[in-house]
Design an enzyme around this catalytic site. Structure first.
Site, PDB file in Angstrom:
ATOM      1  N   GLU A 254     -45.611  26.939 -62.329  1.00  0.00           N
ATOM      2  CA  GLU A 254     -46.953  25.908 -62.251  1.00  0.00           C
ATOM      3  C   GLU A 254     -47.433  25.763 -61.086  1.00  0.00           C
ATOM      4  O   GLU A 254     -46.864  25.622 -60.090  1.00  0.00           O
ATOM      5  CB  GLU A 254     -46.306  24.597 -62.627  1.00  0.00           C
ATOM      6  N   CYS A 288     -51.086  18.569 -58.355  1.00  0.00           N
ATOM      7  CA  CYS A 288     -52.193  19.599 -58.656  1.00  0.00           C
ATOM      8  C   CYS A 288     -52.847  19.140 -60.016  1.00  0.00           C
ATOM      9  O   CYS A 288     -53.984  20.146 -60.190  1.00  0.00           O
ATOM     10  CB  CYS A 288     -51.393  20.781 -59.217  1.00  0.00           C
TER      11      CYS A 288
END
Ligand code: ADP
Length: 485
Positions: A254, A288
Protein backbone atom coordinates in the site's frame (compact mmCIF):
# COMPACT_ATOMS: atom_id res chain seq x y z
CA UNK A 1 3.45 -4.94 32.72
CA UNK A 2 1.86 -2.42 30.39
CA UNK A 3 -0.40 -0.41 30.51
CA UNK A 4 0.78 1.05 33.74
CA UNK A 5 -0.55 4.29 35.20
CA UNK A 6 2.99 5.24 36.22
CA UNK A 7 4.66 4.94 32.86
CA UNK A 8 2.34 5.75 29.98
CA UNK A 9 4.82 4.51 27.36
CA UNK A 10 5.57 0.79 27.06
CA UNK A 11 9.03 -0.62 27.82
CA UNK A 12 10.94 -1.01 24.54
CA UNK A 13 12.23 -4.49 23.80
CA UNK A 14 12.11 -6.63 20.73
CA UNK A 15 9.99 -9.73 21.08
CA UNK A 16 10.14 -13.16 19.54
CA UNK A 17 9.33 -16.74 20.43
CA UNK A 18 7.01 -15.61 23.22
CA UNK A 19 9.67 -13.58 25.10
CA UNK A 20 10.81 -9.99 25.34
CA UNK A 21 14.48 -9.84 24.36
CA UNK A 22 17.30 -7.57 25.44
CA UNK A 23 18.24 -6.82 21.83
CA UNK A 24 21.46 -5.11 20.88
CA UNK A 25 22.98 -2.34 23.00
CA UNK A 26 22.68 0.16 20.17
CA UNK A 27 19.61 2.35 20.48
CA UNK A 28 17.72 4.89 18.43
CA UNK A 29 15.56 7.62 19.88
CA UNK A 30 11.89 8.43 19.42
CA UNK A 31 10.84 12.09 19.53
CA UNK A 32 7.72 13.93 20.57
CA UNK A 33 6.83 15.51 17.20
CA UNK A 34 5.52 18.65 18.91
CA UNK A 35 8.76 19.79 20.54
CA UNK A 36 11.38 17.28 19.48
CA UNK A 37 11.86 16.03 23.05
CA UNK A 38 13.27 12.48 23.27
CA UNK A 39 10.52 10.24 24.67
CA UNK A 40 12.07 6.79 24.32
CA UNK A 41 15.18 4.86 23.41
CA UNK A 42 14.53 1.77 21.38
CA UNK A 43 16.81 -1.17 20.47
CA UNK A 44 18.40 -0.84 17.07
CA UNK A 45 18.01 -4.39 15.80
CA UNK A 46 19.49 -5.49 12.52
CA UNK A 47 19.89 -8.58 10.37
CA UNK A 48 20.51 -11.11 13.16
CA UNK A 49 17.48 -10.15 15.25
CA UNK A 50 15.34 -10.06 12.10
CA UNK A 51 16.36 -13.63 11.28
CA UNK A 52 15.82 -14.78 14.88
CA UNK A 53 12.28 -13.40 14.71
CA UNK A 54 11.58 -15.32 11.51
CA UNK A 55 13.00 -18.53 13.02
CA UNK A 56 10.59 -18.11 15.94
CA UNK A 57 7.72 -17.70 13.50
CA UNK A 58 8.85 -20.84 11.66
CA UNK A 59 8.45 -22.82 14.90
CA UNK A 60 4.86 -21.58 15.14
CA UNK A 61 4.26 -22.43 11.49
CA UNK A 62 5.55 -25.98 11.95
CA UNK A 63 2.99 -26.63 14.66
CA UNK A 64 0.34 -26.05 12.00
CA UNK A 65 -2.28 -23.33 11.77
CA UNK A 66 -4.84 -23.06 14.54
CA UNK A 67 -8.35 -24.25 13.70
CA UNK A 68 -10.66 -21.57 12.32
CA UNK A 69 -12.58 -21.33 15.60
CA UNK A 70 -9.31 -20.78 17.42
CA UNK A 71 -8.27 -18.04 14.99
CA UNK A 72 -11.64 -16.39 15.53
CA UNK A 73 -11.03 -16.48 19.27
CA UNK A 74 -7.60 -14.85 18.90
CA UNK A 75 -8.90 -12.13 16.59
CA UNK A 76 -11.81 -11.31 18.88
CA UNK A 77 -9.43 -11.25 21.84
CA UNK A 78 -7.12 -8.76 20.09
CA UNK A 79 -10.08 -6.54 19.22
CA UNK A 80 -11.20 -6.68 22.85
CA UNK A 81 -7.71 -5.69 24.05
CA UNK A 82 -7.88 -2.60 21.84
CA UNK A 83 -11.34 -1.75 23.11
CA UNK A 84 -10.38 -2.24 26.76
CA UNK A 85 -7.30 -0.03 26.41
CA UNK A 86 -8.50 2.68 24.04
CA UNK A 87 -7.16 5.54 26.11
CA UNK A 88 -3.81 4.00 27.01
CA UNK A 89 -3.11 3.00 23.42
CA UNK A 90 -4.28 6.37 22.11
CA UNK A 91 -1.88 8.16 24.47
CA UNK A 92 1.02 6.18 23.03
CA UNK A 93 -0.06 7.02 19.47
CA UNK A 94 -0.37 10.71 20.31
CA UNK A 95 2.97 10.76 22.14
CA UNK A 96 4.94 9.44 19.19
CA UNK A 97 2.83 10.55 16.20
CA UNK A 98 1.48 13.87 17.46
CA UNK A 99 -2.12 13.45 16.27
CA UNK A 100 -4.89 14.77 18.53
CA UNK A 101 -5.93 12.39 21.27
CA UNK A 102 -9.53 12.10 20.02
CA UNK A 103 -8.22 11.12 16.62
CA UNK A 104 -5.85 8.59 18.19
CA UNK A 105 -8.76 7.07 20.10
CA UNK A 106 -10.59 6.80 16.78
CA UNK A 107 -7.57 5.00 15.37
CA UNK A 108 -7.60 2.45 18.20
CA UNK A 109 -11.28 1.65 17.57
CA UNK A 110 -10.66 1.56 13.83
CA UNK A 111 -7.80 -0.90 14.41
CA UNK A 112 -10.10 -3.12 16.50
CA UNK A 113 -12.63 -3.21 13.66
CA UNK A 114 -10.12 -4.98 11.38
CA UNK A 115 -9.73 -7.86 13.83
CA UNK A 116 -13.50 -8.12 14.24
CA UNK A 117 -14.06 -8.09 10.50
CA UNK A 118 -11.33 -10.66 9.82
CA UNK A 119 -12.96 -12.98 12.38
CA UNK A 120 -16.23 -12.71 10.45
CA UNK A 121 -14.49 -13.77 7.22
CA UNK A 122 -13.28 -17.12 8.55
CA UNK A 123 -16.21 -19.22 7.23
CA UNK A 124 -14.95 -18.30 3.73
CA UNK A 125 -11.80 -20.29 4.51
CA UNK A 126 -13.61 -23.58 5.23
CA UNK A 127 -12.58 -26.45 2.99
CA UNK A 128 -14.71 -26.32 -0.14
CA UNK A 129 -15.82 -29.42 -2.07
CA UNK A 130 -16.55 -28.92 -5.74
CA UNK A 131 -20.14 -29.87 -6.56
CA UNK A 132 -19.18 -31.94 -9.64
CA UNK A 133 -16.45 -34.55 -10.18
CA UNK A 134 -14.01 -33.34 -12.87
CA UNK A 135 -11.46 -36.00 -13.94
CA UNK A 136 -13.48 -38.62 -12.08
CA UNK A 137 -12.50 -37.28 -8.62
CA UNK A 138 -14.02 -35.36 -5.80
CA UNK A 139 -12.06 -32.12 -5.43
CA UNK A 140 -11.39 -30.17 -2.30
CA UNK A 141 -10.05 -26.64 -2.18
CA UNK A 142 -8.09 -25.70 0.95
CA UNK A 143 -7.13 -22.20 2.09
CA UNK A 144 -3.60 -22.84 3.37
CA UNK A 145 -1.56 -20.21 5.22
CA UNK A 146 1.03 -18.80 2.82
CA UNK A 147 3.88 -18.96 5.39
CA UNK A 148 5.52 -16.42 7.64
CA UNK A 149 4.21 -12.92 6.92
CA UNK A 150 6.50 -9.88 7.28
CA UNK A 151 4.61 -6.72 8.22
CA UNK A 152 6.30 -3.34 7.76
CA UNK A 153 4.29 -0.30 8.82
CA UNK A 154 4.50 3.50 8.48
CA UNK A 155 4.26 6.31 11.06
CA UNK A 156 0.86 7.79 10.20
CA UNK A 157 -1.41 5.07 11.67
CA UNK A 158 0.97 3.10 13.88
CA UNK A 159 -1.75 0.82 15.23
CA UNK A 160 -4.32 0.75 12.42
CA UNK A 161 -1.81 -0.13 9.70
CA UNK A 162 -0.59 -2.99 11.85
CA UNK A 163 -4.19 -4.12 12.41
CA UNK A 164 -4.92 -4.19 8.69
CA UNK A 165 -2.03 -6.59 8.18
CA UNK A 166 -2.03 -8.67 11.36
CA UNK A 167 -5.79 -9.32 11.18
CA UNK A 168 -5.51 -10.69 7.64
CA UNK A 169 -2.40 -12.74 8.42
CA UNK A 170 -3.84 -14.40 11.52
CA UNK A 171 -7.18 -15.07 9.84
CA UNK A 172 -5.24 -16.93 7.15
CA UNK A 173 -3.18 -18.79 9.79
CA UNK A 174 0.16 -17.05 9.19
CA UNK A 175 2.55 -16.17 12.02
CA UNK A 176 4.01 -12.69 11.67
CA UNK A 177 7.19 -10.69 12.09
CA UNK A 178 6.56 -6.99 12.58
CA UNK A 179 8.74 -3.95 11.98
CA UNK A 180 7.11 -0.66 12.96
CA UNK A 181 8.31 2.71 11.62
CA UNK A 182 11.37 4.17 13.38
CA UNK A 183 9.44 7.34 14.20
CA UNK A 184 6.55 5.47 15.82
CA UNK A 185 7.62 2.08 17.19
CA UNK A 186 5.94 2.46 20.59
CA UNK A 187 2.32 1.78 19.61
CA UNK A 188 3.22 -1.60 18.12
CA UNK A 189 5.34 -2.26 21.19
CA UNK A 190 2.37 -1.45 23.41
CA UNK A 191 0.23 -3.87 21.43
CA UNK A 192 2.84 -6.61 21.84
CA UNK A 193 2.71 -6.09 25.61
CA UNK A 194 -1.05 -6.59 25.45
CA UNK A 195 -0.82 -9.61 23.11
CA UNK A 196 1.70 -11.17 25.48
CA UNK A 197 -1.02 -11.34 28.14
CA UNK A 198 -3.12 -13.61 25.88
CA UNK A 199 -0.73 -16.55 26.39
CA UNK A 200 -0.84 -17.62 22.77
CA UNK A 201 1.57 -20.31 21.59
CA UNK A 202 5.04 -18.77 21.02
CA UNK A 203 6.08 -17.42 17.64
CA UNK A 204 2.74 -16.15 16.33
CA UNK A 205 3.77 -12.53 16.75
CA UNK A 206 7.32 -11.26 16.77
CA UNK A 207 8.55 -7.70 16.66
CA UNK A 208 11.87 -6.07 15.91
CA UNK A 209 12.73 -2.39 15.85
CA UNK A 210 15.75 -0.82 14.23
CA UNK A 211 17.64 -0.76 10.95
CA UNK A 212 14.90 -0.61 8.34
CA UNK A 213 17.02 -1.68 5.43
CA UNK A 214 18.86 -4.53 7.18
CA UNK A 215 15.61 -5.92 8.57
CA UNK A 216 13.74 -5.49 5.29
CA UNK A 217 16.48 -7.22 3.31
CA UNK A 218 16.72 -10.09 5.79
CA UNK A 219 13.00 -10.76 5.61
CA UNK A 220 12.73 -10.44 1.85
CA UNK A 221 15.64 -12.90 1.50
CA UNK A 222 14.46 -15.46 4.07
CA UNK A 223 12.88 -18.48 2.39
CA UNK A 224 10.28 -18.96 5.16
CA UNK A 225 8.84 -15.48 4.63
CA UNK A 226 6.22 -15.92 1.91
CA UNK A 227 4.30 -12.65 2.15
CA UNK A 228 5.66 -9.16 2.63
CA UNK A 229 2.94 -6.69 3.53
CA UNK A 230 4.14 -3.12 3.51
CA UNK A 231 2.61 0.33 3.77
CA UNK A 232 4.80 3.31 3.02
CA UNK A 233 6.48 5.16 0.23
CA UNK A 234 6.56 3.97 -3.36
CA UNK A 235 10.37 4.13 -3.37
CA UNK A 236 10.66 1.66 -0.48
CA UNK A 237 7.88 -0.53 -1.93
CA UNK A 238 9.87 -0.82 -5.13
CA UNK A 239 12.98 -1.84 -3.18
CA UNK A 240 11.08 -4.53 -1.29
CA UNK A 241 9.56 -5.82 -4.55
CA UNK A 242 13.03 -6.10 -6.08
CA UNK A 243 14.38 -7.93 -3.01
CA UNK A 244 11.40 -10.31 -3.07
CA UNK A 245 11.71 -11.12 -6.76
CA UNK A 246 14.34 -13.90 -6.46
CA UNK A 247 12.15 -15.73 -3.90
CA UNK A 248 8.95 -15.00 -5.87
CA UNK A 249 7.22 -13.86 -2.69
CA UNK A 250 3.71 -12.53 -2.35
CA UNK A 251 3.62 -8.77 -1.94
CA UNK A 252 0.90 -6.58 -0.54
CA UNK A 253 2.03 -3.00 -1.06
CA UNK A 254 0.00 0.00 0.00
CA UNK A 255 2.07 2.85 -1.35
CA UNK A 256 1.61 6.56 -1.70
CA UNK A 257 -1.20 8.27 -3.54
CA UNK A 258 -1.94 11.71 -4.86
CA UNK A 259 -5.67 11.89 -4.20
CA UNK A 260 -7.71 14.27 -6.31
CA UNK A 261 -10.95 15.69 -4.91
CA UNK A 262 -13.25 16.93 -7.67
CA UNK A 263 -15.96 19.50 -7.04
CA UNK A 264 -18.40 20.07 -9.89
CA UNK A 265 -20.47 23.25 -10.16
CA UNK A 266 -23.67 21.31 -9.40
CA UNK A 267 -22.28 19.96 -6.06
CA UNK A 268 -23.48 20.93 -2.59
CA UNK A 269 -20.52 23.23 -1.88
CA UNK A 270 -21.04 23.41 1.88
CA UNK A 271 -21.04 19.65 2.20
CA UNK A 272 -18.05 19.26 -0.12
CA UNK A 273 -16.06 21.87 1.84
CA UNK A 274 -16.84 20.20 5.16
CA UNK A 275 -15.88 16.75 3.83
CA UNK A 276 -12.64 18.10 2.39
CA UNK A 277 -11.64 19.76 5.65
CA UNK A 278 -12.26 16.68 7.76
CA UNK A 279 -10.49 14.45 5.21
CA UNK A 280 -7.45 16.68 4.99
CA UNK A 281 -6.95 17.47 8.66
CA UNK A 282 -6.68 13.80 9.63
CA UNK A 283 -3.18 13.16 10.95
CA UNK A 284 -2.31 16.74 9.87
CA UNK A 285 -2.71 15.78 6.23
CA UNK A 286 -0.16 12.96 6.52
CA UNK A 287 -2.27 10.15 5.15
CA UNK A 288 -2.18 8.54 1.74
CA UNK A 289 -5.93 9.15 1.28
CA UNK A 290 -5.80 12.88 2.05
CA UNK A 291 -6.98 15.02 -0.88
CA UNK A 292 -3.74 16.35 -2.32
CA UNK A 293 -5.23 18.13 -5.33
CA UNK A 294 -8.59 19.85 -4.97
CA UNK A 295 -9.96 20.37 -8.47
CA UNK A 296 -12.93 22.70 -8.64
CA UNK A 297 -15.06 23.62 -11.65
CA UNK A 298 -13.98 27.15 -12.60
CA UNK A 299 -17.31 28.88 -12.03
CA UNK A 300 -17.49 27.75 -8.38
CA UNK A 301 -13.80 28.06 -7.46
CA UNK A 302 -14.28 31.32 -5.54
CA UNK A 303 -17.42 30.40 -3.56
CA UNK A 304 -15.87 27.02 -2.73
CA UNK A 305 -12.57 28.58 -1.63
CA UNK A 306 -14.46 31.00 0.64
CA UNK A 307 -16.28 28.13 2.32
CA UNK A 308 -13.06 26.20 2.90
CA UNK A 309 -11.33 29.30 4.26
CA UNK A 310 -14.17 29.95 6.70
CA UNK A 311 -13.92 26.40 8.07
CA UNK A 312 -10.14 26.52 8.33
CA UNK A 313 -10.18 29.72 10.41
CA UNK A 314 -11.93 27.78 13.18
CA UNK A 315 -9.38 24.97 13.40
CA UNK A 316 -7.59 24.64 16.72
CA UNK A 317 -3.90 23.82 16.28
CA UNK A 318 -1.72 22.51 19.10
CA UNK A 319 -0.18 19.61 20.98
CA UNK A 320 -2.07 16.41 20.34
CA UNK A 321 -2.82 15.88 24.02
CA UNK A 322 -4.14 19.42 24.66
CA UNK A 323 -7.92 19.69 25.01
CA UNK A 324 -9.91 20.48 21.88
CA UNK A 325 -6.96 20.37 19.48
CA UNK A 326 -7.96 19.37 15.94
CA UNK A 327 -4.62 19.68 14.19
CA UNK A 328 -1.39 18.39 15.69
CA UNK A 329 2.19 18.81 14.48
CA UNK A 330 3.82 17.16 11.50
CA UNK A 331 5.92 14.12 12.26
CA UNK A 332 9.28 15.93 12.04
CA UNK A 333 11.19 18.90 10.64
CA UNK A 334 11.90 16.99 7.44
CA UNK A 335 8.18 16.59 6.85
CA UNK A 336 7.70 20.31 7.48
CA UNK A 337 10.47 21.14 4.99
CA UNK A 338 8.71 19.11 2.30
CA UNK A 339 5.46 20.99 2.92
CA UNK A 340 7.33 24.28 2.66
CA UNK A 341 8.85 23.20 -0.66
CA UNK A 342 5.41 22.33 -2.03
CA UNK A 343 3.83 25.60 -0.89
CA UNK A 344 6.72 27.72 -2.23
CA UNK A 345 6.56 25.92 -5.56
CA UNK A 346 2.79 26.41 -5.89
CA UNK A 347 3.13 30.12 -5.07
CA UNK A 348 6.01 30.49 -7.55
CA UNK A 349 3.66 29.01 -10.16
CA UNK A 350 1.02 31.62 -9.47
CA UNK A 351 -1.19 30.21 -6.68
CA UNK A 352 -2.55 32.74 -4.16
CA UNK A 353 -1.63 31.95 -0.55
CA UNK A 354 -4.91 32.77 1.20
CA UNK A 355 -3.97 31.17 4.53
CA UNK A 356 -0.36 30.64 5.53
CA UNK A 357 0.20 27.99 8.20
CA UNK A 358 4.00 27.89 8.01
CA UNK A 359 5.69 27.37 11.41
CA UNK A 360 7.04 30.63 12.81
CA UNK A 361 10.35 29.26 14.08
CA UNK A 362 12.97 27.46 11.96
CA UNK A 363 12.75 23.68 12.34
CA UNK A 364 9.18 23.92 13.72
CA UNK A 365 6.77 21.09 13.02
CA UNK A 366 3.45 22.75 13.84
CA UNK A 367 2.04 23.60 10.44
CA UNK A 368 -1.35 25.32 10.52
CA UNK A 369 -4.06 25.06 7.84
CA UNK A 370 -2.79 26.49 4.59
CA UNK A 371 -5.00 27.49 1.67
CA UNK A 372 -3.71 27.89 -1.88
CA UNK A 373 -6.03 28.98 -4.66
CA UNK A 374 -5.11 28.69 -8.33
CA UNK A 375 -2.96 25.54 -8.32
CA UNK A 376 -1.07 25.10 -11.56
CA UNK A 377 -1.30 21.67 -13.15
CA UNK A 378 2.49 21.39 -13.31
CA UNK A 379 2.98 22.13 -9.58
CA UNK A 380 4.98 19.80 -7.34
CA UNK A 381 1.79 19.14 -5.36
CA UNK A 382 0.46 17.37 -8.45
CA UNK A 383 3.53 15.12 -8.60
CA UNK A 384 4.22 14.15 -4.96
CA UNK A 385 2.15 13.68 -1.83
CA UNK A 386 2.44 16.82 0.28
CA UNK A 387 1.77 15.15 3.68
CA UNK A 388 0.67 18.34 5.39
CA UNK A 389 -2.49 20.42 5.98
CA UNK A 390 -2.25 22.22 2.64
CA UNK A 391 -5.51 22.79 0.80
CA UNK A 392 -4.45 23.26 -2.82
CA UNK A 393 -7.32 24.35 -5.07
CA UNK A 394 -7.04 24.36 -8.85
CA UNK A 395 -9.77 24.80 -11.45
CA UNK A 396 -11.04 22.76 -14.40
CA UNK A 397 -13.35 23.60 -17.27
CA UNK A 398 -15.50 20.50 -17.76
CA UNK A 399 -15.84 16.82 -16.89
CA UNK A 400 -13.32 15.61 -19.48
CA UNK A 401 -10.76 18.15 -18.23
CA UNK A 402 -11.39 17.14 -14.61
CA UNK A 403 -10.93 13.42 -15.30
CA UNK A 404 -7.84 14.08 -17.36
CA UNK A 405 -6.20 16.12 -14.58
CA UNK A 406 -7.28 13.69 -11.86
CA UNK A 407 -5.71 10.78 -13.77
CA UNK A 408 -2.55 12.72 -14.57
CA UNK A 409 -0.46 10.80 -12.03
CA UNK A 410 1.19 7.39 -11.95
CA UNK A 411 -0.51 6.86 -8.57
CA UNK A 412 -4.05 5.66 -8.03
CA UNK A 413 -5.13 5.18 -4.44
CA UNK A 414 -8.06 7.39 -3.47
CA UNK A 415 -10.22 10.01 -5.17
CA UNK A 416 -13.38 11.88 -4.25
CA UNK A 417 -16.05 13.37 -6.49
CA UNK A 418 -18.76 15.85 -5.50
CA UNK A 419 -21.69 16.52 -7.83
CA UNK A 420 -25.48 16.79 -7.73
CA UNK A 421 -25.74 14.49 -10.74
CA UNK A 422 -25.76 10.78 -9.87
CA UNK A 423 -25.07 9.65 -13.41
CA UNK A 424 -22.02 11.91 -13.51
CA UNK A 425 -20.73 10.55 -10.19
CA UNK A 426 -20.87 7.00 -11.51
CA UNK A 427 -19.39 7.96 -14.87
CA UNK A 428 -16.46 9.78 -13.30
CA UNK A 429 -15.82 6.98 -10.78
CA UNK A 430 -15.59 4.54 -13.70
CA UNK A 431 -13.11 6.81 -15.48
CA UNK A 432 -10.77 7.35 -12.49
CA UNK A 433 -7.86 4.94 -12.15
CA UNK A 434 -7.80 4.33 -8.39
CA UNK A 435 -8.82 1.78 -5.80
CA UNK A 436 -11.13 3.99 -3.70
CA UNK A 437 -13.51 6.65 -5.00
CA UNK A 438 -15.79 8.54 -2.58
CA UNK A 439 -18.92 9.89 -4.24
CA UNK A 440 -20.23 12.92 -2.33
CA UNK A 441 -18.14 11.77 0.61
CA UNK A 442 -14.45 12.08 1.44
CA UNK A 443 -14.38 9.16 3.84
CA UNK A 444 -11.34 6.90 3.81
CA UNK A 445 -11.26 3.09 3.99
CA UNK A 446 -13.25 0.82 6.31
CA UNK A 447 -12.44 -2.63 7.68
CA UNK A 448 -15.31 -4.24 5.78
CA UNK A 449 -14.25 -3.27 2.24
CA UNK A 450 -11.08 -4.00 0.25
CA UNK A 451 -8.74 -1.03 0.05
CA UNK A 452 -5.62 -0.58 -2.04
CA UNK A 453 -4.11 1.11 -5.02
CA UNK A 454 -3.43 0.74 -8.71
CA UNK A 455 -0.31 1.78 -10.61
CA UNK A 456 2.47 3.10 -8.35
CA UNK A 457 0.04 3.10 -5.41
CA UNK A 458 0.56 -0.59 -4.93
CA UNK A 459 -0.55 -4.17 -5.14
CA UNK A 460 -3.13 -6.12 -3.20
CA UNK A 461 -5.88 -5.07 -0.83
CA UNK A 462 -6.42 -4.65 2.90
CA UNK A 463 -9.77 -5.08 4.63
CA UNK A 464 -12.70 -7.32 3.77
CA UNK A 465 -12.27 -10.88 2.56
CA UNK A 466 -9.71 -9.67 0.02
CA UNK A 467 -7.43 -8.50 2.84
CA UNK A 468 -7.43 -12.03 4.30
CA UNK A 469 -6.84 -13.71 0.95
CA UNK A 470 -3.54 -11.84 0.52
CA UNK A 471 -2.14 -14.32 3.06
CA UNK A 472 -3.78 -17.49 1.68
CA UNK A 473 -2.34 -20.03 -0.75
CA UNK A 474 -5.06 -22.08 -2.38
CA UNK A 475 -4.42 -25.78 -2.54
CA UNK A 476 -6.61 -28.07 -4.68
CA UNK A 477 -6.74 -31.73 -3.70
CA UNK A 478 -8.37 -34.21 -6.08
CA UNK A 479 -9.25 -37.28 -4.02
CA UNK A 480 -8.29 -40.56 -5.64
CA UNK A 481 -9.43 -44.06 -4.58
CA UNK A 482 -9.37 -44.47 -0.82
CA UNK A 483 -8.82 -40.73 -0.18
CA UNK A 484 -12.44 -39.77 0.08
CA UNK A 485 -13.82 -39.75 3.62
P1 ADP B 1 7.07 7.12 5.41
O1 ADP B 1 7.14 8.28 4.51
O2 ADP B 1 5.71 6.71 5.81
O3 ADP B 1 8.03 7.20 6.55
P2 ADP B 1 8.75 4.98 4.39
O4 ADP B 1 8.51 4.18 3.17
O5 ADP B 1 10.04 5.72 4.51
O6 ADP B 1 7.49 5.95 4.45
O7 ADP B 1 8.60 4.10 5.69
C1 ADP B 1 7.60 3.13 5.83
C2 ADP B 1 8.20 1.91 6.50
O8 ADP B 1 9.24 1.39 5.67
C3 ADP B 1 8.85 2.20 7.85
O9 ADP B 1 8.62 1.09 8.71
C4 ADP B 1 10.30 2.31 7.49
O10 ADP B 1 11.14 1.99 8.57
C5 ADP B 1 10.43 1.25 6.42
N1 ADP B 1 11.59 1.46 5.55
C6 ADP B 1 12.16 2.64 5.18
N2 ADP B 1 13.21 2.43 4.38
C7 ADP B 1 13.33 1.08 4.22
C8 ADP B 1 14.22 0.22 3.49
N3 ADP B 1 15.23 0.72 2.76
N4 ADP B 1 14.01 -1.09 3.57
C9 ADP B 1 12.99 -1.62 4.30
N5 ADP B 1 12.12 -0.87 5.00
C10 ADP B 1 12.27 0.47 4.96
Amino acid sequence: MWPSPISPLPPSSPYWGGHFRAGPEARFVVHDPWDGRVIAEVPRCGHDEAVAAVEAAVVALRAGPPALVERARWLQAVAALHEQHVEALARVITAENGKPLAEAEGEVRYAASFYRDAARRLPELEVRRLPDRPRGCTWEVHARPAGVAALITPFNFPLAMLAKKLAGAWAAGCPVVIKPAEKTPLSAMALVHLLHTLDLPPGWFNLVTGEAEAIGRAWCAHPAVRVVSFTGSTAVGQLLAAWCAPGVKRLALELGGNAPLLVFADADLDAAAAELVSNKLRCAGQTCVCANRVLVQAEVLEPFAERVQRLLREVKVGRGDAPGVQLGPLIDARGAEKVRRHVDDAVARGAALRLDGAPRQAGGTSWGPTLLVGLDRGALIGREETFGPVFALGSFADEADAVDWANDTPHGLAAYVFSGDRARLQRVAGALRCGHVGLNTATGPTAEAPFGGVGLSGLGREGGLEGVLEFVEWQSTPLGPGAEG
